[in-house]
Motif scaffolding. Structure first.
Motif, PDB file in Angstrom:
ATOM      1  N   PHE A  95       0.833  -1.208   0.000  1.00 17.27           N
ATOM      2  CA  PHE A  95       0.000   0.000   0.000  1.00 17.27           C
ATOM      3  C   PHE A  95       0.866   1.255   0.000  1.00 17.27           C
ATOM      4  N   MET A  96       1.838   1.306   0.922  1.00 14.26           N
ATOM      5  CA  MET A  96       2.658   2.523   1.025  1.00 14.26           C
ATOM      6  C   MET A  96       3.405   2.792  -0.284  1.00 14.26           C
ATOM      7  N   ASN A  97       3.857   1.710  -0.942  1.00 16.85           N
ATOM      8  CA  ASN A  97       4.589   1.946  -2.189  1.00 16.85           C
ATOM      9  C   ASN A  97       3.675   2.403  -3.324  1.00 16.85           C
ATOM     10  N   ALA A  98       2.401   2.040  -3.243  1.00 21.36           N
ATOM     11  CA  ALA A  98       1.454   2.599  -4.225  1.00 21.36           C
ATOM     12  C   ALA A  98       1.322   4.107  -3.980  1.00 21.36           C
ATOM     13  N   LEU A  99       1.410   4.507  -2.707  1.00 20.35           N
ATOM     14  CA  LEU A  99       1.370   5.939  -2.400  1.00 20.35           C
ATOM     15  C   LEU A  99       2.682   6.605  -2.828  1.00 20.35           C
ATOM     16  N   VAL A 100       3.793   5.908  -2.643  1.00 19.17           N
ATOM     17  CA  VAL A 100       5.085   6.463  -3.090  1.00 19.17           C
ATOM     18  C   VAL A 100       5.001   6.785  -4.580  1.00 19.17           C
ATOM     19  N   ARG A 101       4.396   5.868  -5.319  1.00 19.56           N
ATOM     20  CA  ARG A 101       4.265   6.059  -6.770  1.00 19.56           C
ATOM     21  C   ARG A 101       3.153   7.049  -7.107  1.00 19.56           C
ATOM     22  N   GLY A 102       2.385   7.447  -6.100  1.00 21.40           N
ATOM     23  CA  GLY A 102       1.293   8.401  -6.340  1.00 21.40           C
ATOM     24  C   GLY A 102       0.282   7.856  -7.331  1.00 21.40           C
ATOM     25  N   GLU A 103      -0.030   6.561  -7.213  1.00 18.73           N
ATOM     26  CA  GLU A 103      -0.962   5.962  -8.165  1.00 18.73           C
ATOM     27  C   GLU A 103      -2.313   6.679  -8.102  1.00 18.73           C
ATOM     28  N   ASN A 104      -3.002   6.637  -9.237  1.00 19.12           N
ATOM     29  CA  ASN A 104      -4.309   7.274  -9.313  1.00 19.12           C
ATOM     30  C   ASN A 104      -5.389   6.246  -8.967  1.00 19.12           C
ATOM     31  N   LEU A 105      -5.460   5.908  -7.685  1.00 18.62           N
ATOM     32  CA  LEU A 105      -6.365   4.838  -7.266  1.00 18.62           C
ATOM     33  C   LEU A 105      -7.211   5.324  -6.099  1.00 18.62           C
ATOM     34  N   THR A 106      -8.229   4.526  -5.752  1.00 12.22           N
ATOM     35  CA  THR A 106      -9.026   4.791  -4.551  1.00 12.22           C
ATOM     36  C   THR A 106      -9.049   3.527  -3.713  1.00 12.22           C
ATOM     37  N   THR A 107      -8.824   3.686  -2.429  1.00 15.20           N
ATOM     38  CA  THR A 107      -8.844   2.536  -1.521  1.00 15.20           C
ATOM     39  C   THR A 107      -9.848   2.758  -0.407  1.00 15.20           C
TER      40      THR A 107
END
Lengths: 360, 74, 256
Positions: free
Chosen positions: C113-125
């Motif tokens: 999860f944190m690495n998806a935030l590092v990448r600034g993905e355009n997602l919703t959780t």
């Protein structure tokens, strides 16, 4: 005239994938395969593709799983310790029947092993299913840059045809050695539509698609398992690949794959020049393993010498195929020319082993 | 004068009583003997005259199994 | 009684996207209410046709795909953000949503999860915090309250042995790739409406390509807490919200 270029095996992996229409790569750096993600990060954006570097090999295999669900051709590459982190993902790819190509550029294991030089110590991991639950991935073992380039294209075809993970296994030697390759496109024929792909239901007239755990399927989990069992039986019947070199009139059959097969081929030529009737059997699919072909070749030759740069893993499948009908001997990693990191089994060492066997 | 009413599709109710608690007008009570096929005690729409059709019971039902209607003054 | 048909209007019922299924949720589980929040928000934003949901392992694993009529995949434990990353990169126009519990996202999947935030993905959780591992029978989770009894903290969670409760949206708010981070509940009608607003804002960030949106739902787990559904509501008000304050921790229109 198709273009010919001189590139290392790792480069051939990436070019073969792109040749097969793969535009999405999810990976993580690990020696000795980092050249593959490096190439993809540079080249994919040029053709409208995407490279994503994940946080770990675990992240990579799940990006491959997610990407595969969209129906696009996707892949990852790694090396032995990374493949261990992908084990769970491979089991899910097999259960959910999602096409994917996973490349393992082997480095010596177990444990941290040695990044800086190769071995063939992943044989059991890739052929017996490194993840849980008893699945299979087709495993292709090229022995040259050209074959890497060609088998990458075959890997994507087989992944789509049988809907599952396909692995291509090379090693440090093949990955780093530069050889001429012809950039030819191979066509393996038509493939079914991917109506199972996740795209958002509007692209299917509002009818949704779900990929939930097998135990939710209405036919019952056993019917689901029987479907996989029958699929694997079909693959065993139709997708076995191997190469024989002077193997039909020899009195000692050498069995070897990948870089060890190149060495063994040199030993066969060296032996033949000195009156030793040697032959080589080279499995190209490590799974499905060429059981009948090896059994037949072994019986004809009367004796088998397995040459592999490991503690003795391929030999188990050879013995299982031969079923004790003829003696099977192993020249493993102890055949290396020195104990250091760069040790390699030389053709001369193979000949020495043959002569020992001949003395009885 | 009732301004609304509800219909509970009893088959999907799990007897959690959230609708009973959140109805601002206490129009719903849990029965002591009415059970659905899954064995849950069912809520009953008792004081229909008080119902305003506000919809709260519908929002709070985890099974989304309460339909709420409002009478329109014409 | 008034005449039924002519002058009556249906104001609330089963959302169009809400499939008719018992959905594997225990009586009084707030998942069902959250399912309504998700269905109504997707319907109001008109993105059902583009929506692709990813359910983590836990109560959302079977529940979400069984109850919400969009494309779904269930994911290995903790891996939804990685899978979602690939899907979103390949289909940028899709609305990609992960639904994960406190064990799935906060424990095994925290790195992912944190690495998806590092990448600034355009997602919703959608992060479901019910402070226990519900599916497996009520063990401690990263969000278990101090002193809270679970099947693996029989004497109550203590700091020496089990460390501190995890605050996910606050953590996410520190990440520059995050556009929206909030915590809400559905344990009262008012909070239900606020939760809808929060989730709609988060998904709008994705639609506008601003960045990652995470909405935590503090929710009840009657069997895991050993409480009746109505008692869970009080437990949320008196204990859970004491540890987990509600509100928005980040809401930006441009991540930088």
């Amino acid at each position: 005239m198709t273009e010919r270029i001189l590139v290392a095996g790792n480069n051939a992996v990436a070019r073969g994938a792109i040749q097969a229409g793969c535009k999405y790569f999810f990976g993580y750096p690990i020696t000795p395969q980092s050249e593959i993600p490096e190439y993809m990060s540079k080249e994919l954006p040029k053709i409208g593709g995407i490279y994503v570097q994940s946080e770990s090999e675990s992240g990579s295999i799940y990006m491959v799983y997610g990407g595969g669900l969209t129906g696009k051709r996707i892949m990852t590459s790694t090396s032995s310790p990374g493949l261990s982190l992908m084990a769970e993902g491979l089991s899910y790819l097999a259960e959910q029947e999602i096409p994917a190509v996973i490349v393992d550029v082997v480095r010596m294991g177990p444990g941290i092993g040695t990044g800086g030089q190769g071995a063939q110590t992943d044989y059991l991991q890739v052929t017996k299913g490194c993840g849980h639950g008893g699945y299979h991935a087709i495993v292709l073992a090229p022995a040259s840059g050209q074959e890497i380039f060609d088998l990458m294209q075959l890997a994507f075809y087989l992944a789509d045809k049988y809907r599952g993970p396909v692995m291509v296994i090379t090693d440090f030697i093949l990955g780093q050695t530069e050889e001429p390759i012809e950039l030819r496109t191979l066509d393996f024929g038509p493939l079914p539509e991917k109506e199972w792909a996740l795209t958002g239901k509007e692209k299917r007239g509002g009818k949704r698609v779900t990929h939930v755990a097998a135990f939710f399927t209405y036919q019952g989990i056993l019917n689901y398992q029987m479907k996989l069992i029958e699929k694997y039986a079909e693959i065993k019947r139709t997708e076995v690949r191997y190469e024989k070199y002077l193997a039909d009139d020899c009195d000692l059959l050498i069995v070897a794959y990948g870089s060890s097969a190149r060495i063994a081929r040199g030993a066969v030529d060296m032996g033949r020049a000195n009156g030793l009737k040697l032959g080589l059997f080279r499995p190209i699919t490590l799974w499905p393993f060429p059981v009948e072909a090896i059994a037949e070749g072994a019986s004809k030759a009367g004796r088998v010498l397995v040459v592999e740069d490991s503690q003795g893993q391929l030999v188990e499948d050879v013995e299982a195929s031969v079923k004790g009908r003829v003696p099977v001997h192993l020249l493993g990693m102890w055949g290396r020319h020195n104990v250091g990191g760069g040790g390699i089994i030389h053709p001369e060492r193979v000949i020495e082993e043959v002569e020992k066997l001949n003395e009885g | 004068m009732p301004r609304g009413r509800i219909e509970i599709i009893e088959e999907y109710c799990k007897g959690c009583q959230l609708c009973v608690k959140f109805c601002p007008k206490d129009c719903i009570e849990i029965s002591t003997d009415k059970i659905n096929p899954n064995g849950y005690l069912l809520p009953i729409f008792v004081s229909e005259d008080e119902c305003t059709g506000c919809g709260i019971c519908g929002w709070m039902c985890p099974e989304c199994t309460i339909d709420v209607y409002r009478y329109i003054e014409n | 009684m008034k005449d039924k048909s002519s002058d009556v209007k249906k104001v609330t019922g089963r959302p169009d996207l809400r499939l008719l299924s018992l959905g594997m949720y225990c009586p009084g589980c707030h998942y069902g209410i959250i399912t309504r929040v998700i269905c109504e928000v997707i319907e109001e934003l008109g993105v059902a046709g583009k929506a692709i949901g990813l359910a983590g392992v836990g109560c959302s694993f079977g529940g979400a795909p069984m109850t919400i009529d969009i494309d779904w995949t269930s994911c290995p434990h903790g891996r939804a953000p990685a899978m979602a990353t690939a899907i979103k990169r390949i289909y940028p126009d899709a609305m990609v949503l992960t639904v994960q519990g406190d064990g799935d996202l906060g424990a095994i999947g925290l790195g992912c999860f944190m690495n998806a935030l590092v990448r600034g993905e355009n997602l919703t959780t959608i992060f479901l915090n019910n402070a226990v591992y519900g599916t497996t029978g009520g063990q401690m989770a990263p969000t278990t309250l101090l002193g809270m009894k679970t099947t693996t903290t029989p004497l109550g969670r203590d700091i020496q042995t089990n460390g501190y409760p995890l605050h996910v949206p606050e953590l996410a708010a520190t990440m520059r790739g995050v556009a929206y981070a909030a915590r809400c509940t559905v344990h009262t009608p008012a909070n239900f409406q606020k939760a809808k607003k929060s989730l709609k804002t988060a998904i709008q960030k994705q639609i506008d390509g601003i960045g990652y949106g995470i909405v935590e739902f503090v929710s009840a787990c009657p069997p895991g807490w050993g409480l009746k559904p109505l008692e869970c509501l009080d437990y949320i008000s008196e204990r859970m919200l004491e540890e987990y304050p509600l509100g928005e921790f980040k809401n930006v229109d441009k991540t930088d």
